[in-house]
Design a protein around this motif. Structure first.
Motif, mmCIF file in Angstrom:
data_model
loop_
_atom_site.group_PDB
_atom_site.id
_atom_site.type_symbol
_atom_site.label_atom_id
_atom_site.label_comp_id
_atom_site.label_asym_id
_atom_site.label_seq_id
_atom_site.Cartn_x
_atom_site.Cartn_y
_atom_site.Cartn_z
ATOM 1 N N TYR A 2 0.842 -1.206 0.000
ATOM 2 C CA TYR A 2 0.000 0.000 0.000
ATOM 3 C C TYR A 2 0.871 1.247 0.000
ATOM 4 N N ASN A 3 0.421 2.292 -0.711
ATOM 5 C CA ASN A 3 1.177 3.542 -0.733
ATOM 6 C C ASN A 3 0.791 4.477 0.405
ATOM 7 N N ASN A 4 -0.420 4.318 0.936
ATOM 8 C CA ASN A 4 -0.951 5.339 1.838
ATOM 9 C C ASN A 4 -1.303 4.852 3.234
ATOM 10 N N ILE A 5 -1.185 3.556 3.440
ATOM 11 C CA ILE A 5 -1.445 3.035 4.787
ATOM 12 C C ILE A 5 -0.355 2.025 5.147
ATOM 13 N N GLN A 6 -0.204 1.813 6.450
ATOM 14 C CA GLN A 6 0.707 0.762 6.918
ATOM 15 C C GLN A 6 -0.059 -0.105 7.898
ATOM 16 N N ILE A 7 0.184 -1.409 7.811
ATOM 17 C CA ILE A 7 -0.504 -2.308 8.734
ATOM 18 C C ILE A 7 0.531 -3.153 9.464
ATOM 19 N N GLN A 8 0.415 -3.160 10.782
ATOM 20 C CA GLN A 8 1.299 -4.015 11.595
ATOM 21 C C GLN A 8 0.413 -4.902 12.449
ATOM 22 N N VAL A 9 0.720 -6.194 12.465
ATOM 23 C CA VAL A 9 -0.083 -7.098 13.297
ATOM 24 C C VAL A 9 0.770 -7.581 14.460
ATOM 25 N N LEU A 15 -2.776 -2.907 13.607
ATOM 26 C CA LEU A 15 -2.740 -1.445 13.711
ATOM 27 C C LEU A 15 -2.652 -0.895 12.296
ATOM 28 N N LEU A 16 -3.732 -0.246 11.849
ATOM 29 C CA LEU A 16 -3.765 0.343 10.504
ATOM 30 C C LEU A 16 -3.497 1.844 10.656
ATOM 31 N N GLU A 17 -2.357 2.274 10.120
ATOM 32 C CA GLU A 17 -1.977 3.685 10.232
ATOM 33 C C GLU A 17 -2.142 4.358 8.874
ATOM 34 N N ILE A 18 -2.898 5.440 8.851
ATOM 35 C CA ILE A 18 -3.067 6.201 7.614
ATOM 36 C C ILE A 18 -1.857 7.119 7.503
ATOM 37 N N ILE A 54 -7.512 1.806 14.027
ATOM 38 C CA ILE A 54 -7.155 2.748 12.955
ATOM 39 C C ILE A 54 -6.614 4.013 13.608
ATOM 40 N N THR A 55 -5.470 4.480 13.128
ATOM 41 C CA THR A 55 -4.925 5.744 13.638
ATOM 42 C C THR A 55 -4.260 6.498 12.499
#
Ligand code: CAA
Length: 256
Positions: A2-9, A15-18, A54-55
């Motif tokens: 993804y270019n605009n979000i990061q996801i860490q599990v 944790l989905l960071e915009i 989401i943060t």
């Protein structure tokens, strides 16, 4: 991916960071597509994920709204199409069968507050400011805000926020029931995680059923949502919209 979000599990929590901090994480089409894709794919299908936070990236904003620069030349038809699509994304988050918490780390405005409203509930840091400022742009909220805010805080307070377009502070949001907890920024994600972890000890099937049941009671009619979509699209055909966007881009007060 993804270019605009990061996801860490980590330990069952995604944790989905915009991640567009230079634009205060404003939701352009690609960002909303990324979020939607993540919810419909890995967050749904990864069985190790039992809850989502989401943060927003950076110190200033959760999300400062839909991306004004992207939609500034939209026609009424394009505005309506944007609202219909945005409603779909928000509805899918609201109906997500695993708990979703918004961790509001600063400005949550317009489409950003609407994203937070689509989450199952919200926690905020002490600096958070929440609002639906669309009337300053000659528009109304277009991702479900007129309906979900009124459901959450009642018609009177929702009307005040939507008609004045003013932001409220975290403490007022707490008093109004718009957020469930206000904590220091350093505790924001851990507070959301602590709440999710309470749910991980419970039946995930029961949690999915409870989400469905609570949502069902509040969506008896789609009329309000349809009215909002149409009115949001209509806004794009007005001189007020052009004036509002021009004023925003030129950092001046609009003259309506
Ligand atoms: N869209 C596009 N860009 C945005 C943005 C948005 N919603 N919000 C902020 N930005 C950009 C700014 O244009 C600025 O970019 P430049 O540095 O290139 O000028 C950058 O982010 C930083 O913002 P500011 O310099 O304005 O920061 P500030 O601290 O002075 O003000 C703010 C912060 C009060 C949040 C202000 O940025 C603001 O009012 N933003 C717009 C809020 C808004 O109107 N949101 C609703 C959008 S419409 C919508 O969401 C429709 C819907 O319902 C779907």
């Amino acid at each position: 991916m993804y270019n605009n979000i990061q996801i860490q599990v980590n330990d069952h929590t995604a944790l989905l960071e915009i991640n567009r901090p230079k634009n205060l994480n404003a939701l352009n089409r690609e960002t909303l597509e990324d979020i939607d894709h993540a919810f419909q794919n890995e967050l749904l299908n990864d069985e190790s994920v039992r809850g989502v936070i989401i943060t927003g990236a950076g110190e200033k904003a959760f999300v400062a709204g839909a991306d004004i620069k992207e939609f500034m030349h939209y026609s009424q038809e394009e505005g309506l199409a944007l609202a219909k699509w945005g409603h779909g994304v928000m509805n899918r988050i609201e109906a997500f069968p695993k708990p979703v918490i918004a961790a509001i780390n600063g400005f949550a405005l317009g489409g950003g507050l609407e994203l937070a409203l689509a989450c199952h509930f919200r926690v905020a840091n002490q600096q958070a400011k929440l609002g639906l400022p669309e009337v300053s742009l000659g528009l109304i909220p277009g991702y479900g805000g007129t309906q979900r805010l009124a459901q959450l805080v009642g018609k009177g307070k929702a009307m005040e926020m939507i008609l004045t377009g003013e932001m409220i502070h975290a403490q007022d949001a707490l008093n109004w029931g718009l957020v469930n907890y206000v904590v220091e920024q350093t505790d924001l994600i851990s507070k959301a995680m602590e709440l999710l972890e309470k749910m991980y000890g419970k039946s995930s099937n029961a949690i999915a059923a409870a989400i469905k049941a609570v949502n069902a009671g509040l969506s008896k009619s789609e009329d309000g949502f349809s009215t909002e979509m149409q009115a949001f699209g209509d806004g794009f055909g007005t001189p007020d919209f052009k004036e509002g966007v021009d004023a925003f881009l030129n950092k001046r007060k609009p003259k309506f």
